[in-house]
Design a protein around this motif. Structure first.
Motif, PDB file in Angstrom:
ATOM      1  N   LEU A   1       3.308   9.726  11.334  1.00 44.49           N
ATOM      2  CA  LEU A   1       2.657   8.304  11.974  1.00 44.49           C
ATOM      3  C   LEU A   1       2.616   8.541  13.413  1.00 44.49           C
ATOM      4  CD1 LEU A   1       1.728   5.303  11.963  1.00 44.49           C
ATOM      5  CD2 LEU A   1       4.173   4.813  11.933  1.00 44.49           C
TER       6      LEU A   1
ATOM      7  N   HIS B   1      -3.095   3.315  15.641  1.00 42.46           N
ATOM      8  CA  HIS B   1      -2.258   4.115  15.151  1.00 42.46           C
ATOM      9  C   HIS B   1      -3.086   5.047  14.138  1.00 42.46           C
ATOM     10  CE1 HIS B   1      -1.853   0.762  12.704  1.00 42.46           C
ATOM     11  NE2 HIS B   1      -1.425   1.612  11.676  1.00 42.46           N
TER      12      HIS B   1
ATOM     13  N   PHE C   1       1.917  -5.374   4.082  1.00 47.31           N
ATOM     14  CA  PHE C   1       1.238  -5.962   5.328  1.00 47.31           C
ATOM     15  C   PHE C   1       1.136  -7.523   5.158  1.00 47.31           C
ATOM     16  CE2 PHE C   1      -1.292  -2.100   4.155  1.00 47.31           C
ATOM     17  CZ  PHE C   1      -1.446  -1.394   5.428  1.00 47.31           C
TER      18      PHE C   1
ATOM     19  N   LEU D   1       6.360  -0.889   7.440  1.00 41.77           N
ATOM     20  CA  LEU D   1       6.154   0.224   6.928  1.00 41.77           C
ATOM     21  C   LEU D   1       7.542   1.212   6.916  1.00 41.77           C
ATOM     22  CD1 LEU D   1       3.721   2.694   6.337  1.00 41.77           C
ATOM     23  CD2 LEU D   1       4.695   3.628   8.463  1.00 41.77           C
TER      24      LEU D   1
ATOM     25  N   HIS E   1      -6.764   3.455  13.803  1.00 42.14           N
ATOM     26  CA  HIS E   1      -7.022   2.228  13.296  1.00 42.14           C
ATOM     27  C   HIS E   1      -5.840   1.042  13.699  1.00 42.14           C
ATOM     28  CE1 HIS E   1      -3.770   3.001  10.264  1.00 42.14           C
ATOM     29  NE2 HIS E   1      -3.924   1.921  10.040  1.00 42.14           N
TER      30      HIS E   1
ATOM     31  N   LEU F   1       0.915  -1.246   0.031  1.00 48.00           N
ATOM     32  CA  LEU F   1       0.107  -0.021   0.011  1.00 48.00           C
ATOM     33  C   LEU F   1       0.780   1.269   0.035  1.00 48.00           C
ATOM     34  CD1 LEU F   1      -2.889   1.406   0.500  1.00 48.00           C
ATOM     35  CD2 LEU F   1      -2.466   0.904   2.870  1.00 48.00           C
TER      36      LEU F   1
ATOM     37  N   ALA G   1      -2.442   8.406  10.936  1.00 44.64           N
ATOM     38  CA  ALA G   1      -1.566   9.221  10.185  1.00 44.64           C
ATOM     39  C   ALA G   1      -2.021  10.914  10.254  1.00 44.64           C
ATOM     40  CB  ALA G   1      -1.025   8.897   8.582  1.00 44.64           C
TER      41      ALA G   1
ATOM     42  N   ALA H   1       3.481   0.593   2.762  1.00 43.23           N
ATOM     43  CA  ALA H   1       3.238  -0.370   3.830  1.00 43.23           C
ATOM     44  C   ALA H   1       3.383  -1.676   3.244  1.00 43.23           C
ATOM     45  CB  ALA H   1       1.800  -0.011   4.592  1.00 43.23           C
TER      46      ALA H   1
ATOM     47  N   ARG I   1       3.670  13.863   1.811  1.00 49.37           N
ATOM     48  CA  ARG I   1       4.592  12.786   2.709  1.00 49.37           C
ATOM     49  C   ARG I   1       3.860  11.439   1.765  1.00 49.37           C
ATOM     50  NH1 ARG I   1       2.720   9.429   7.526  1.00 49.37           N
ATOM     51  NH2 ARG I   1       4.296   8.526   8.199  1.00 49.37           N
TER      52      ARG I   1
ATOM     53  N   ASN J   1       0.782   5.233   0.465  1.00 48.77           N
ATOM     54  CA  ASN J   1       0.233   6.192   0.846  1.00 48.77           C
ATOM     55  C   ASN J   1       0.636   7.397   0.452  1.00 48.77           C
ATOM     56  OD1 ASN J   1      -1.943   4.665   2.620  1.00 48.77           O
ATOM     57  ND2 ASN J   1      -0.110   3.991   3.710  1.00 48.77           N
TER      58      ASN J   1
ATOM     59  N   ASP K   1      -4.359  -2.228  12.362  1.00 47.50           N
ATOM     60  CA  ASP K   1      -4.232  -3.063  11.046  1.00 47.50           C
ATOM     61  C   ASP K   1      -4.796  -4.495  11.156  1.00 47.50           C
ATOM     62  OD1 ASP K   1      -2.827  -0.812  10.141  1.00 47.50           O
ATOM     63  OD2 ASP K   1      -0.802  -2.029  10.086  1.00 47.50           O
TER      64      ASP K   1
ATOM     65  N   THR L   1       4.351   7.310   2.029  1.00 47.71           N
ATOM     66  CA  THR L   1       4.820   5.915   2.930  1.00 47.71           C
ATOM     67  C   THR L   1       4.448   4.521   2.128  1.00 47.71           C
ATOM     68  OG1 THR L   1       2.546   5.747   4.051  1.00 47.71           O
ATOM     69  CG2 THR L   1       4.225   6.997   5.162  1.00 47.71           C
TER      70      THR L   1
ATOM     71  N   LEU M   1      -5.126   9.485   7.897  1.00 48.25           N
ATOM     72  CA  LEU M   1      -5.746   8.351   7.919  1.00 48.25           C
ATOM     73  C   LEU M   1      -6.361   8.242   9.475  1.00 48.25           C
ATOM     74  CD1 LEU M   1      -5.478   5.259   6.791  1.00 48.25           C
ATOM     75  CD2 LEU M   1      -3.318   5.087   7.400  1.00 48.25           C
TER      76      LEU M   1
ATOM     77  N   TYR N   1       0.241  11.469   1.162  1.00 57.13           N
ATOM     78  CA  TYR N   1      -0.500  12.721   2.009  1.00 57.13           C
ATOM     79  C   TYR N   1      -0.176  14.020   1.389  1.00 57.13           C
ATOM     80  CZ  TYR N   1      -0.929   8.498   5.028  1.00 57.13           C
ATOM     81  OH  TYR N   1      -0.858   7.357   5.727  1.00 57.13           O
TER      82      TYR N   1
END
Ligand SMILES: O=C(O)CCC(=O)C(=O)O
Ligand SMILES: [Fe+2]
Length: 339
Positions: free
Chosen positions: A232, A271, A287, A225, A216, A197, A273, A285, A281, A199, A218, A283, A213, A201
């Motif tokens: 974060l 966590h 998973f 990450l 949440h 993923l 964002a 991820a 920014r 991301n 995961d 990032t 974000l 921003y």
């Protein structure tokens, strides 16, 4: 009516003030946590050291106390990390039409390019983010749908996915040992379906009002990450704390599936964002998820008594998606005690 490409955060972020549909209620918005220096308490684990049992202790303790740690000297090269970050930024910098084309090549819908959350159409408030998500296994079958633009995307992400998978397996082996399980416990179905993923921003005129974000946990076994700038935050003992970006380091967090298998010995940490006004920014991820039919349940050796029901990953995801906004409700449907 706005078309999808006009909704992308990257299409209109350069506004004077935050649009009302992006202003979150005071108890949810970051407010004064913006500008708080990132916390140095989240453990940084040197995977290059020779004392394996000490490393296992460190990551197990971090997984109990925080559900988060960072790793350095992890074996993934700086060049590969830099290339992955660059190519992800290049993706999000492409013209909007190209991003939409590149992010929607797959007929089954497991490749997604979206804005805000996967639930844009039904959410009351939106998030300051665009995201590209797709299966991470670099098999021919998966890679035929990965973006072809930027032109280096497939080549760079293929190697990245291979290297991070190895790192993930090493970390899972140590977490298994830390729980007193066999080293191979998480091999196979439990870690068979990794996803990537990316991301993005964009800069925001007032980061105190909105979120990139939402809070949440995961729904993964673990998440690895890559971040190169602040944003974060982890919820710990009632406070939000920032996770300091470490050059060429990775942030590792415990997901809900690991929390269930470890019978709550390891905690999935909440966590979110936040955005910033200076620069975009990005990032990436990775998973680690089980395959759909894999059964998720507390490991027998840790059941004293078991705290969670047994269910397939598909069933787990159904609960997770339906209750995602309400932590208490989610733990009720997943746990055996009903409380
Ligand atoms: O971008 C970040 O800092 C966090 C990303 C994250 O938590 C996620 O994608 O699940
Ligand atoms: Fe997350």
């Amino acid at each position: 009516m706005e078309t999808f490409d006009q909704k992308l955060a990257s299409s209109w972020f350069d506004v004077q003030s935050v649009p009302q549909t992006y202003v979150h209620p005071p108890e949810k918005r970051p407010g004064n946590t913006i500008g708080v220096p990132p916390c140095k308490n989240i453990p940084v684990v040197d995977l290059g050291n020779d004392d394996r049992s000490h490393t296992i202790q460190q990551i197990s303790k971090a997984s109990q106390d925080f559900g988060f740690f960072q790793v350095i000297n992890h074996g993934v090269s700086k060049k590969l990390i830099d290339d992955t970050m660059s190519v992800s930024k290049e993706f999000h910098a492409m013209p909007r039409k190209d991003k939409i084309i590149e992010g929607s090549k797959d007929p089954t819908g497991s490749y997604k390019f979206y804005t805000s959350s996967e639930n844009y159409a039904n959410e009351e408030l939106h998030y300051w983010r665009d995201a590209l998500a797709h299966p991470a296994h670099p098999s021919e079958n998966n890679m035929q749908f990965w973006p072809q633009n930027p032109t280096r995307y497939r080549e760079v992400l293929k190697t990245y996915a291979e290297e991070v998978r190895k790192l993930g397996s090493r970390i899972l082996e140590m977490l298994a040992e830390g729980l007193g399980l066999s080293k191979e416990f998480f091999n196979g179905g439990l870690s068979e379906y990794p996803r990537l993923l990316s991301n993005h921003y964009p800069p925001c005129p007032d980061p105190s009002l909105t979120l990139g974000l939402a809070k949440h946990r995961d729904p993964s076994l673990i998440t690895i990450l890559l971040q190169d700038s602040e944003g974060l935050q982890v919820f710990k003992d009632g406070n939000w704390i920032g996770v300091e970006p470490i050059s060429s380091g990775f942030v590792v967090n415990i997901g809900y599936v690991m929390q269930m298998i470890s019978n709550s010995k390891f905690k999935g940490a909440d966590h979110r964002a936040v955005t910033n006004s200076r620069a975009a920014r990005t990032t990436v991820a990775y998973f680690i998820y089980p395959s759909n039919e894999t059964v998720i349940e507390p490991a027998k050796a840790l059941c004293n008594p078991p705290l969670y029901k047994s269910m397939t990953f598909t069933e787990f995801l159904q609960y997770f998606k339906s209750k995602v906004a309400n932590d208490e409700e989610l733990s009720k449907v997943l746990s055996l005690s009903g409380s």
